[in-house]
Structure formats: structure tokens, C-alpha cells
Scaffold this active site. Structure first.
Site, mmCIF file in Angstrom:
data_model
loop_
_atom_site.group_PDB
_atom_site.id
_atom_site.type_symbol
_atom_site.label_atom_id
_atom_site.label_comp_id
_atom_site.label_asym_id
_atom_site.label_seq_id
_atom_site.Cartn_x
_atom_site.Cartn_y
_atom_site.Cartn_z
ATOM 1 N N ASP A 51 0.829 -1.208 0.000
ATOM 2 C CA ASP A 51 0.000 0.000 0.000
ATOM 3 C C ASP A 51 0.862 1.257 0.000
ATOM 4 O OD1 ASP A 51 -1.600 2.183 1.789
ATOM 5 O OD2 ASP A 51 -2.958 0.984 0.569
ATOM 6 N N ARG A 52 0.600 2.142 -0.958
ATOM 7 C CA ARG A 52 1.418 3.344 -1.123
ATOM 8 C C ARG A 52 1.240 4.323 0.014
ATOM 9 N NH1 ARG A 52 -0.661 -0.287 -3.682
ATOM 10 N NH2 ARG A 52 -2.477 0.981 -4.180
ATOM 11 N N THR A 53 0.013 4.518 0.462
ATOM 12 C CA THR A 53 -0.235 5.454 1.558
ATOM 13 C C THR A 53 0.396 4.958 2.852
ATOM 14 O OG1 THR A 53 -2.255 6.387 0.598
ATOM 15 C CG2 THR A 53 -2.033 6.502 2.981
ATOM 16 N N CYS A 86 -2.579 5.396 -10.624
ATOM 17 C CA CYS A 86 -2.625 5.523 -9.161
ATOM 18 C C CYS A 86 -1.899 6.811 -8.814
ATOM 19 C CB CYS A 86 -1.945 4.327 -8.486
ATOM 20 S SG CYS A 86 -1.761 4.503 -6.688
ATOM 21 N N ASN A 87 -2.625 7.794 -8.294
ATOM 22 C CA ASN A 87 -2.011 9.073 -7.955
ATOM 23 C C ASN A 87 -0.910 8.913 -6.915
ATOM 24 O OD1 ASN A 87 -3.690 11.728 -9.002
ATOM 25 N ND2 ASN A 87 -4.984 9.919 -8.880
ATOM 26 N N THR A 88 -1.173 8.168 -5.849
ATOM 27 C CA THR A 88 -0.229 8.076 -4.743
ATOM 28 C C THR A 88 1.075 7.425 -5.170
ATOM 29 O OG1 THR A 88 -2.167 7.809 -3.304
ATOM 30 C CG2 THR A 88 -0.003 7.448 -2.313
ATOM 31 N N ALA A 89 1.012 6.487 -6.115
ATOM 32 C CA ALA A 89 2.226 5.831 -6.602
ATOM 33 C C ALA A 89 3.178 6.813 -7.267
ATOM 34 C CB ALA A 89 1.863 4.712 -7.573
ATOM 35 N N THR A 130 -5.735 10.645 -1.475
ATOM 36 C CA THR A 130 -5.377 9.839 -0.308
ATOM 37 C C THR A 130 -4.494 10.648 0.643
ATOM 38 O OG1 THR A 130 -3.338 8.986 -1.278
ATOM 39 C CG2 THR A 130 -5.364 7.745 -1.734
ATOM 40 N N LYS A 170 -12.401 0.199 -2.488
ATOM 41 C CA LYS A 170 -11.436 -0.897 -2.541
ATOM 42 C C LYS A 170 -12.018 -2.190 -1.976
ATOM 43 C CE LYS A 170 -7.141 1.824 -2.508
ATOM 44 N NZ LYS A 170 -6.572 1.261 -3.741
ATOM 45 N N CYS A 201 -7.607 10.508 -6.762
ATOM 46 C CA CYS A 201 -7.376 9.111 -6.414
ATOM 47 C C CYS A 201 -8.197 8.328 -7.406
ATOM 48 C CB CYS A 201 -7.813 8.808 -4.984
ATOM 49 S SG CYS A 201 -7.821 7.030 -4.604
#
Length: 241
Positions: A51-53, A86-89, A130, A170, A201
Site C-alpha cells: 500500500d502506497r499510503t 494511481c495518484n499516490t504511486a 489519499t 477498494k 485518487c
């Protein structure tokens, strides 16, 4: 298989539904007149990527090794460039590019450029993202380069509305409640002065119908699709690349 046209690599699985949604939109938004006019696509989608977050919050392992493995697989398969839905990635793009040398399309910049073009005189852009994307300052840094003021909701609203909505998507839960939570967050951004909002996101566009009636809404997934088409698609026959 012999391929004469450049292929798009999709580094996905973060999450699986968002990856499927990205590919569906890519096909729908490609102005091709036949099957043969669409982009060649290579997809690597491993939902086991950490998980990126959680990683950005110091609560879990880094996703970088898994991302690098996926990017190298796409390179070896013949991808000309990579889209990561995926924005957070995108907090890890610099490390990914350094390790592989692969070109990664900039989802964050694409979404903000789309927001700036949503209406004349846009200066304040609300972002629904996120906690990891917020912590990494991805939209704030890109916004500063583009002369845009990025607005975020409070920590409480982030937890109770945005995070909860993303988690529900999710999980595959009923989406009626999460859609209203995102609409409530959009209303708060509007009260804070946002002129347009970015669904930042890739789960949020799946529940953004009500929010789009509150504020003009830019879909970061669509922005990434458009960036991929701008980079790779050419009009004409399948051998016109």
C-alpha cells in the site's frame, strides 16, 4: 508477436478496479475507427504491491521494488512509456525512473492542467486524494509550478469522508454512501474557495457523480488517458505511427 507501433505499458493493480477502469476509458476515448486503430497495450497488474499510503505514512513497506519489477517487465515486453493509474504511486516515480530509465507519464501535472483549463481564470483547485498523496505534496508542488493554489480538506474531513470513501471502493462495498461522502467533501472545498476539484485518487471517479454537481470536477483517470493518447496515438491507419 511482431509490433510496428509503440505500445503503452500500464503499471497497474493499485487498485485492480481502478486499473480496469483506466483501460476501459482508454479504449472509449481513443478516436479510432476500427479495432486496429487502437493503441497496443501491455499491462502489469499486481494487487500485491504494498500500500502506497501506508508506506508514505511509515506504516508499511515501500512499494518501490514491486513497482520496479513491474516496470522492467513492461520494458522487456516492449512498452515505449508507462502510465500508472494511481495518484499516490507517483510519489515513487523518481525512484522508479532512476532504477529503470523508463518514461512515466505525469498524471499529476495532466490533472492540474485539465483543471486549469476547466474554466477561464482558474486559480484555486481543490484536491480529493489519499493521505499519502497529501503527505507527499504531489499536487502542491505541481500546482506551484503551474501557478495554481491547491486546496485540501481538513484532516477530519479527510478521515471521515475521503479516506472512508476510498476504502469502501477498494472493499467493493455499496457505493451510495461513499458517493455522498465525496460530494460532502467537494462542498467543503467549494466553501474554502475552490473553483474546480480534482478527483485525485483513481477510486474517486467511480463515486464522483454527486460531487460533479457541486463543483466542476476533473477526473485524474481521464487526464492520464488523455496524456497517453497525446503521447502515442496518431490519426489514420494502424501503420501510421
Amino acid at each position: 508477436m511482431r509490433r510496428t507501433r509503440p505500445a503503452l505499458g500500464i503499471l497497474g493493480g493499485m487498485g485492480p478496479l481502478a486499473t480496469a477502469d483506466f483501460y476501459r476509458r482508454l479504449v472509449e476515448r481513443t478516436p479510432a475507427g476500427s479495432d486496429q486503430g487502437h493503441l497496443p497495450v501491455l499491462m502489469w497488474a499486481d494487487p500485491a504491491v504494498p500500500d502506497r499510503t501506508s508506506a508514505l505514512l511509515g506504516e508499511g513497506p515501500t512499494p518501490v521494488p514491486a513497482l520496479v519489477d513491474g516496470a522492467r517487465w513492461l520494458q522487456q515486453a516492449g512498452a515505449s512509456c508507462v502510465a500508472i493509474p494511481c495518484n499516490t504511486a507517483h510519489a515513487y516515480v523518481e525512484q522508479l525512473s532512476k532504477a529503470t530509465g523508463i518514461e512515466v507519464l505525469d498524471m499529476i501535472q495532466a490533472a492540474l492542467r485539465a483543471a486549469a483549463g476547466k474554466a477561464p481564470g482558474v486559480e484555486k483547485v481543490g484536491v480529493l486524494a489519499t493521505r499519502g498523496t497529501r503527505l507527499a505534496g504531489l499536487y502542491e508542488r505541481a500546482g506551484a509550478r503551474l501557478g495554481l493554489n491547491v486546496i485540501q480538506v481538513s484532516g477530519r474531513v479527510q478521515r471521515e469522508y475521503v479516506d472512508a470513501a476510498i476504502h469502501s471502493v477498494k472493499q467493493g462495498s455499496c457505493l451510495a454512501g461513499p458517493e455522498q461522502w465525496i460530494a460532502s467533501a467537494a462542498e467543503i472545498l467549494k466553501q474554502q474557495g475552490a473553483q474546480v476539484a480534482v478527483a485525485a485518487c483513481t477510486e474517486i471517479p467511480l463515486i464522483s457523480g454527486a460531487a460533479a454537481r457541486v463543483l466542476p470536477l476533473v477526473d485524474s483517470t481521464d487526464a492520464l488517458v488523455d496524456a497517453a493518447l497525446f503521447r502515442l496515438w496518431k490519426p489514420g491507419s494502424s501503420d501510421s505511427f
